[in-house]
Design a protein around this motif. Structure first.
Motif, PDB file in Angstrom:
ATOM      1  N   ARG A 180      48.415  -6.587 146.741  1.00 23.70           N
ATOM      2  CA  ARG A 180      48.344  -5.196 146.281  1.00 23.70           C
ATOM      3  C   ARG A 180      47.419  -5.138 145.082  1.00 23.70           C
ATOM      4  NH1 ARG A 180      52.680  -2.899 148.977  1.00 23.70           N
ATOM      5  NH2 ARG A 180      52.372  -0.819 148.127  1.00 23.70           N
ATOM      6  N   PRO A 181      46.817  -3.958 144.847  1.00 24.28           N
ATOM      7  CA  PRO A 181      46.007  -3.815 143.633  1.00 24.28           C
ATOM      8  C   PRO A 181      46.836  -4.095 142.386  1.00 24.28           C
ATOM      9  CG  PRO A 181      45.671  -1.971 145.131  1.00 24.28           C
ATOM     10  CD  PRO A 181      46.817  -2.759 145.675  1.00 24.28           C
ATOM     11  N   TYR A 182      46.228  -4.689 141.403  1.00 25.38           N
ATOM     12  CA  TYR A 182      46.845  -4.978 140.112  1.00 25.38           C
ATOM     13  C   TYR A 182      47.977  -6.008 140.218  1.00 25.38           C
ATOM     14  CZ  TYR A 182      44.169  -0.829 138.975  1.00 25.38           C
ATOM     15  OH  TYR A 182      43.136   0.069 138.832  1.00 25.38           O
ATOM     16  N   CYS A 183      47.878  -6.890 141.217  1.00 23.79           N
ATOM     17  CA  CYS A 183      48.838  -7.982 141.356  1.00 23.79           C
ATOM     18  C   CYS A 183      48.101  -9.313 141.365  1.00 23.79           C
ATOM     19  CB  CYS A 183      49.636  -7.839 142.652  1.00 23.79           C
ATOM     20  SG  CYS A 183      50.750  -6.419 142.703  1.00 23.79           S
ATOM     21  N   THR A 184      48.681 -10.308 140.738  1.00 23.46           N
ATOM     22  CA  THR A 184      48.100 -11.645 140.754  1.00 23.46           C
ATOM     23  C   THR A 184      48.425 -12.328 142.080  1.00 23.46           C
ATOM     24  OG1 THR A 184      50.024 -12.841 139.903  1.00 23.46           O
ATOM     25  CG2 THR A 184      48.599 -11.766 138.279  1.00 23.46           C
ATOM     26  N   PRO A 185      47.685 -13.371 142.454  1.00 23.65           N
ATOM     27  CA  PRO A 185      48.017 -14.102 143.683  1.00 23.65           C
ATOM     28  C   PRO A 185      49.434 -14.669 143.675  1.00 23.65           C
ATOM     29  CG  PRO A 185      45.814 -14.679 142.947  1.00 23.65           C
ATOM     30  CD  PRO A 185      46.434 -13.873 141.849  1.00 23.65           C
TER      31      PRO A 185
END
Length: 295
Positions: A135-140
């Motif tokens: 998702r946007p604005y999420c780290t791996p």
């Protein structure tokens, strides 16, 4: 003497009003409502909208429940409900939301931020369903991709030339989700440090603009008791269910359609799939079952 009599009359009138209103509102009205609720067509809803399976009550059509094992892991042969913030999950005595808003992006000692919760849930759903959970604005790693940027600020409050950059939701010794920001090395967050004096900057990653995992799969409802999920979330789970149950995806899709209710009065709300009824229908046609219903 006259003043005392007037005072006595007023108190007597107040006492009579109290008794009358108590009898009407506290006795007659509840009895009338209870009697009406027992009429045919209303009784089942008034009694809790219970749903039965194998001759026993397994839950309510109006209150969701978890379909997990004792370790809290999803039972792969069942459709999963949306997250719940009501107690340990779907507790009617603790109905309510998390009270975390869209600006809640920094994890604290009290728990993960709303952003990190959404990121972690989306990652978990993606892994369970075998789809892209980014998702946007999420780290791996499934945390909120948020930086605390320190340095001189301009008139707009922006730090144009940072002197220190911290990935606040990735505590040390984790490797930050990006190596640098505006030429400054990004470091992991130190335990116990407060970065609220820095400028908090969410960073958009390379996730698709429209996430594969639907929003109701990663967010709790306002009540925390929703019994349904969106048709999109149900369809996302259909291939896993078909594989685990030895069914065709088309057969599972037909069950989803049968468990879907439309908008109230034709225009209010959105279509929803009742998860409990859907899982009961699965058990009726498949031998691969567990005993998750908590009733």
């Amino acid at each position: 003497m006259g003043m005392f009599q007037n005072l006595l009359r007023r108190h007597a009138a107040a006492l009579r009003a109290l008794l009358v209103l108590t009898a009407v509102c506290g006795v007659l009205y509840p009895l009338a409502v209870t009697a009406i609720a027992q009429l045919p067509g209303l009784k089942a809803k008034a009694d809790g909208s219970y749903v039965g399976a194998d001759g026993r009550r397994v839950g309510s059509a109006l209150i969701g429940q978890l379909f997990t094992d004792v370790q809290g892991r999803p039972l792969k042969q069942y459709f999963q409900s949306r997250p719940s913030a009501a107690g340990d999950g779907y507790d009617p005595a603790s109905s309510g939301a998390s009270n975390l808003g869209p600006e809640n992006v920094v994890d604290t000692a009290d728990g993960p931020s709303l952003l990190s919760q959404v990121c972690a849930r989306s990652k978990a759903v993606g892994e369970l369903e075998g789809v892209d959970g980014r998702r946007p604005y999420c780290t791996p790693g499934g945390a909120g991709a948020v930086l605390a940027v320190s340095g001189p600020r301009d008139a707009a409050g922006t730090v144009a030339h940072p002197t220190r950059v911290i990935s606040v939701n990735e505590p040390c010794p984790a490797t930050p989700f990006r190596s640098e920001y505006r030429g400054v090395r990004v470091r992991c967050a130190a335990a116990g440090q407060d970065y609220r004096e820095s400028v908090i900057v969410p960073v958009r990653g390379d996730a698709p603009t429209r996430p594969v995992v639907p929003s109701d799969a990663v967010t709790a409802s306002g009540s925390g008791l929703d019994s349904g999920i969106s048709p999109a979330y149900a369809r996302l789970q259909a291939p896993r269910i078909a594989r685990e149950r030895g069914l065709t995806t088309a057969r599972v899709d037909r069950l989803i359609v049968a468990a879907t209710t439309g908008r109230a009065a034709g225009f209010m709300g959105d279509p929803a799939v009742n998860v409990l009824k859907l899982n009961i229908a699965l058990d009726r046609i498949s031998k691969n079952r567990a005993a998750p219903f908590r009733g």
